[in-house]
Design an enzyme around this catalytic site. Structure first.
Site, PDB file in Angstrom:
ATOM      1  N   ASP A  17       0.703  -1.117  -0.137  1.00 32.31           N
ATOM      2  CA  ASP A  17       0.320   0.251  -0.089  1.00 32.31           C
ATOM      3  C   ASP A  17       1.132   1.111  -0.055  1.00 32.31           C
ATOM      4  O   ASP A  17       1.812   1.392   0.518  1.00 32.31           O
ATOM      5  CB  ASP A  17      -1.243  -0.264   1.576  1.00 32.31           C
ATOM      6  N   ILE A  18       0.680   1.966  -0.569  1.00 33.51           N
ATOM      7  CA  ILE A  18       1.720   3.533  -1.267  1.00 33.51           C
ATOM      8  C   ILE A  18       1.149   4.330   0.232  1.00 33.51           C
ATOM      9  O   ILE A  18       2.515   4.978   0.313  1.00 33.51           O
ATOM     10  CB  ILE A  18       1.241   3.553  -2.760  1.00 33.51           C
ATOM     11  N   ASN A  31      -6.174  12.556 -11.563  1.00 34.08           N
ATOM     12  CA  ASN A  31      -6.359  12.727 -12.302  1.00 34.08           C
ATOM     13  C   ASN A  31      -6.434  14.378 -13.313  1.00 34.08           C
ATOM     14  O   ASN A  31      -5.350  15.381 -11.832  1.00 34.08           O
ATOM     15  CB  ASN A  31      -8.087  12.711 -13.084  1.00 34.08           C
ATOM     16  N   VAL A  40      -6.024   3.998  -6.525  1.00 32.57           N
ATOM     17  CA  VAL A  40      -4.883   4.860  -5.979  1.00 32.57           C
ATOM     18  C   VAL A  40      -4.457   6.415  -5.172  1.00 32.57           C
ATOM     19  O   VAL A  40      -4.928   6.718  -4.546  1.00 32.57           O
ATOM     20  CB  VAL A  40      -3.402   4.815  -6.266  1.00 32.57           C
ATOM     21  N   ASP A  41      -5.469   7.308  -6.029  1.00 34.70           N
ATOM     22  CA  ASP A  41      -5.901   9.022  -6.143  1.00 34.70           C
ATOM     23  C   ASP A  41      -6.624   8.797  -4.862  1.00 34.70           C
ATOM     24  O   ASP A  41      -6.430   9.592  -4.249  1.00 34.70           O
ATOM     25  CB  ASP A  41      -6.506   9.895  -7.805  1.00 34.70           C
ATOM     26  N   GLY A 130      -4.725   0.477 -13.884  1.00 35.15           N
ATOM     27  CA  GLY A 130      -5.612   0.391 -13.336  1.00 35.15           C
ATOM     28  C   GLY A 130      -6.800   0.851 -14.011  1.00 35.15           C
ATOM     29  O   GLY A 130      -7.272   0.383 -15.833  1.00 35.15           O
TER      30      GLY A 130
END
Length: 184
Positions: A17-18, A31, A40-41, A130
């Protein structure tokens, strides 16, 4: 193979998990609106809290968002990282709209921002693989080659550690294969 040394920079691959990485900056596959989204965003915005969104809104007000291939930096809010570098990856359209070049720019612009801020460690997700449907193997090749080229062209980079945090085992395996094939 999960790590190698390139010049003075240590390249590390891991699955995880970043949002829990203790680095100077994590990279957000954002985006163009910079207002959060899915994948992830969304995870970064949820974990980091409102401070990230507030800075993103200030950037939007100043420059109107972030174009594909570009990058901007904000606080990391409640995340263990110090900063978030937001970059906008390309949506895959079969490769005929400069997607490869734009993806490489995401990595190079993020690395440049990290250097400009004298950061020593950065963690990348698998940008555009993704919901943007960039082919995972090609994305891994572009990511690692762009990092290698950056390090070769910037031997005095402040970055001592570059991590690729793969969300799934499939991406981790592709990065491991590509790293081994690079034969650095």
């Amino acid at each position: 193979m999960n790590d190698i040394q390139m010049g003075q920079t240590h390249i590390v691959l891991l699955q995880g998990d970043i949002t829990v990485q203790h680095v100077d900056a994590i990279v957000n596959a954002a985006n163009s609106s910079l207002l959060g989204g899915g994948g992830v965003d969304g995870a970064i915005h949820r974990a980091g809290g409102s401070a990230i969104l507030e800075e993103c809104q200030q950037i939007r007000n100043r420059q109107g968002g972030c174009p594909t291939g570009e990058a901007v930096i904000t606080t990391a809010g409640r995340l263990p990282a110090k900063h978030v570098i937001h970059t906008v990856g390309p949506v895959w359209n079969g490769g005929s709209n400069h997607e490869q070049q734009l993806l490489a720019q995401c990595y190079s612009h993020s690395l440049q921002l990290a250097d400009e801020h004298q950061l020593t460690s950065i963690a990348f997700p698998n940008i555009s693989t993704g919901i943007y449907h960039f082919p995972k193997k090609e994305a891994a090749t572009i990511a690692l080659n762009t990092v290698k080229e950056y390090i070769e062209q910037h031997p005095a980079t402040s970055l001592k550690q570059i991590m690729f945090v793969c969300y799934d085992a499939d991406n981790l395996s592709l990065y491991q294969q590509q790293l081994q094939a690079m034969n650095v």
